[in-house]
Design an enzyme around this catalytic site. Structure first.
Site, PDB file in Angstrom:
ATOM      1  N   SER A 121     115.482  52.504  14.481  1.00 28.77           N
ATOM      2  CA  SER A 121     114.140  52.951  14.081  1.00 28.77           C
ATOM      3  C   SER A 121     113.927  53.137  12.573  1.00 28.77           C
ATOM      4  O   SER A 121     112.826  53.487  12.165  1.00 28.77           O
ATOM      5  CB  SER A 121     113.834  54.279  14.789  1.00 28.77           C
ATOM      6  OG  SER A 121     114.661  55.309  14.270  1.00 28.77           O
ATOM      7  N   THR A 145     105.165  51.176  17.588  1.00 24.38           N
ATOM      8  CA  THR A 145     104.830  51.790  16.304  1.00 24.38           C
ATOM      9  C   THR A 145     103.573  51.162  15.703  1.00 24.38           C
ATOM     10  O   THR A 145     103.264  49.996  15.981  1.00 24.38           O
ATOM     11  CB  THR A 145     106.018  51.610  15.340  1.00 24.38           C
ATOM     12  OG1 THR A 145     105.613  51.999  14.033  1.00 24.38           O
ATOM     13  CG2 THR A 145     106.484  50.156  15.269  1.00 24.38           C
ATOM     14  N   ASP A 146     102.920  51.903  14.820  1.00 24.22           N
ATOM     15  CA  ASP A 146     101.761  51.335  14.102  1.00 24.22           C
ATOM     16  C   ASP A 146     102.198  50.286  13.073  1.00 24.22           C
ATOM     17  O   ASP A 146     101.379  49.509  12.586  1.00 24.22           O
ATOM     18  CB  ASP A 146     100.939  52.444  13.427  1.00 24.22           C
ATOM     19  CG  ASP A 146     101.708  53.263  12.397  1.00 24.22           C
ATOM     20  OD1 ASP A 146     102.925  53.027  12.216  1.00 24.22           O
ATOM     21  OD2 ASP A 146     101.090  54.147  11.768  1.00 24.22           O
ATOM     22  N   TYR A 163     112.389  45.775  10.726  1.00 23.59           N
ATOM     23  CA  TYR A 163     112.154  46.757  11.799  1.00 23.59           C
ATOM     24  C   TYR A 163     110.845  46.456  12.511  1.00 23.59           C
ATOM     25  O   TYR A 163     110.801  46.313  13.739  1.00 23.59           O
ATOM     26  CB  TYR A 163     112.131  48.186  11.222  1.00 23.59           C
ATOM     27  CG  TYR A 163     111.486  49.200  12.156  1.00 23.59           C
ATOM     28  CD1 TYR A 163     112.110  49.552  13.351  1.00 23.59           C
ATOM     29  CD2 TYR A 163     110.251  49.783  11.853  1.00 23.59           C
ATOM     30  CE1 TYR A 163     111.508  50.468  14.229  1.00 23.59           C
ATOM     31  CE2 TYR A 163     109.658  50.691  12.721  1.00 23.59           C
ATOM     32  CZ  TYR A 163     110.282  51.037  13.904  1.00 23.59           C
ATOM     33  OH  TYR A 163     109.695  51.934  14.770  1.00 23.59           O
ATOM     34  N   SER A 164     109.755  46.368  11.738  1.00 26.50           N
ATOM     35  CA  SER A 164     108.455  46.203  12.409  1.00 26.50           C
ATOM     36  C   SER A 164     108.346  44.839  13.081  1.00 26.50           C
ATOM     37  O   SER A 164     107.703  44.716  14.133  1.00 26.50           O
ATOM     38  CB  SER A 164     107.290  46.451  11.448  1.00 26.50           C
ATOM     39  OG  SER A 164     107.377  45.653  10.302  1.00 26.50           O
TER      40      SER A 164
END
Ligand code: NAD
Ligand code: DAU
Length: 353
Positions: free
Chosen positions: A89, A134-135, A159-160
């Protein structure tokens, strides 16, 4: 014991997961909660010490990347639902070592989807795969605008990108195979039990120890902060009442520039540590920026508020004070997680920055 339902919560030993596990175990005694977690550096069973003896709670140490282990888990229990939080994360770690993010966040999610599909394919009724996202999948905003559920995906960090990939897979499994799913995309969480690599607990720990507080770039980046128990409450609502196949954005209209947030934290810490006003602020140190640093995240959560009646706590200052007090009261927890591995991570991330 006979339970009405059995839910799998992945990543339940982590920051948000532990609040979700506690909420489900204590609010729904007729529901068996199975927490499956690999216990990486970010997973800590101490987070759940208060509920570990409850009859409706079980823990399984499992790496979701291990397909056989995941299949075995679904054979051992007849899950009615999955709330999937397990993930790598931390954005900075995804920049220095992306591979683990691809493995856990993408392959791990596919393993869970395959196992759920296999277990439920003959009868999808009353089953649900709830994916926590997640945003950051929406990318970065300029000075104006908010992320809505319709905003096109534009992830910018490893990550995103890995979370976006897992979101797409969850929706594709729903579309192609009919598995009932729901997805939520949440803004930055803060509160008790967050690992001190993330901005707020890192700053609290450094201010406490009179160490420099590293602020990336000029501290102009904006995040929309949500108290972790508000996220857990939203997950509870969405799990039980969210419409299948839908996406819900979660955020509390609480945008802060990093530098303003750190200054507020310094003022709270001065009071709590009996320091002169302004003493903690002297620790603020501007350091080299995060590569590809997203400028601004901000969430429109009106769908969740209007459809399901969710409301976050209104007072950020109070939430931050509660968080500071938790870390100061639980300094033992903090000392335990700041192990040799953390020291090595900290040195490699911040020395020479
Ligand atoms: P965290 O890093 O604190 O916890 C992650 C948990 O997952 C840990 O307990 C870890 O041991 C476990 N885990 C990691 N790899 C695993 C693997 N291969 N197999 C099994 N377990 C594994 O994370 P968090 O901040 O609590 O975030 C939880 C979820 O919420 C993540 O999916 C994250 O993307 C999402 N999210 C987080 C935030 C935030 O601000 N922290 C905001 C929005 C969404
Ligand atoms: O938006 C939701 C996301 O929020 C979650 O999906 C992620 O799991 C979570 O880690 C968080 O990502 P961020 O990158 O926004 O969080 P982080 O706490 O790492 O950083 C918050 C902001 O503070 C960001 O702009 C970077 C900055 N920062 C961070 C650290 C660790 C600093 O200035 N100094 C630091 O030392």
């Amino acid at each position: 014991m006979n339970f009405e339902k059995t839910i799998l919560i992945t990543g339940g030993a982590g920051f948000i997961g532990s609040h979700v596990v506690r909420r489900f175990v204590t609010r729904y005694p007729g529901c068996r909660v199975v927490n499956a977690d690999k216990l990486t550096y970010a997973g800590n069973l101490e987070n759940l010490a208060d509920i570990e003896k409850h009859d409706n709670y079980s823990f399984e140490k499992i790496d979701i990347v291990d397909k056989q282990a995941v299949t075995g888990l679904f054979k051992k229990y007849r899950f009615d639902g999955v709330i999937h939080l397990a993930a790598e994360s931390h954005v900075d770690r995804s920049i220095s070592a992306p591979d683990e993010f691809v493995m856990t966040n993408i392959i791990g999610t596919v393993n869970l989807l395959n196992a759920a599909l296999n277990a439920w394919k003959d009868n999808f009724s009353n089953k649900l795969f709830y994916h926590i996202s997640t945003d950051e999948v929406y990318g970065s905003l300029g000075d104006n605008g908010l992320f809505t559920e319709e905003t096109a995906y534009d992830p910018k960090s490893p990550y995103s990108a890995s979370k976006a990939s897992s979101d797409h897979l969850v929706r594709a499994y729903s579309h192609t195979f009919g598995i009932p799913v729901v997805v939520s995309n949440c803004s930055n969480n803060y509160g008790p039990n967050q690992f001190p690599e993330k901005l707020i607990p890192l700053a609290i720990n450094n201010i406490r120890n009179k160490k420099p507080v590293p602020v990336y770039g000029r501290g102009e980046n904006v995040r929309d902060w949500l108290y972790v128990e508000d996220h857990a409450a939203a997950i509870d609502l969405i799990y039980h009442s969210g419409r299948r196949g839908e996406t819900y954005n979660i955020g509390s209209n609480n945008e802060w520039k990093n530098i303003d947030l750190i200054r507020l934290l310094c003022r709270i810490m001065d009071r709590r540590m009996n320091r002169e006003p302004g003493e903690s602020e002297k620790l603020i140190t501007f350091v080299k920026d995060r590569p590809g640093h997203d400028l601004r995240y901000a969430i429109d959560s009106s769908k969740l508020q209007n459809e399901l009646g969710w409301k976050p706590i209104p007072d950020f200052g109070k939430g931050l004070e509660m968080t500071v007090d938790w870390y100061l009261t639980n300094s033992k927890w903090l000392e335990n997680v700041i192990s040799g591995e953390y020291e090595k991570y900290y040195d490699s991330m911040y020395s020479g920055r």
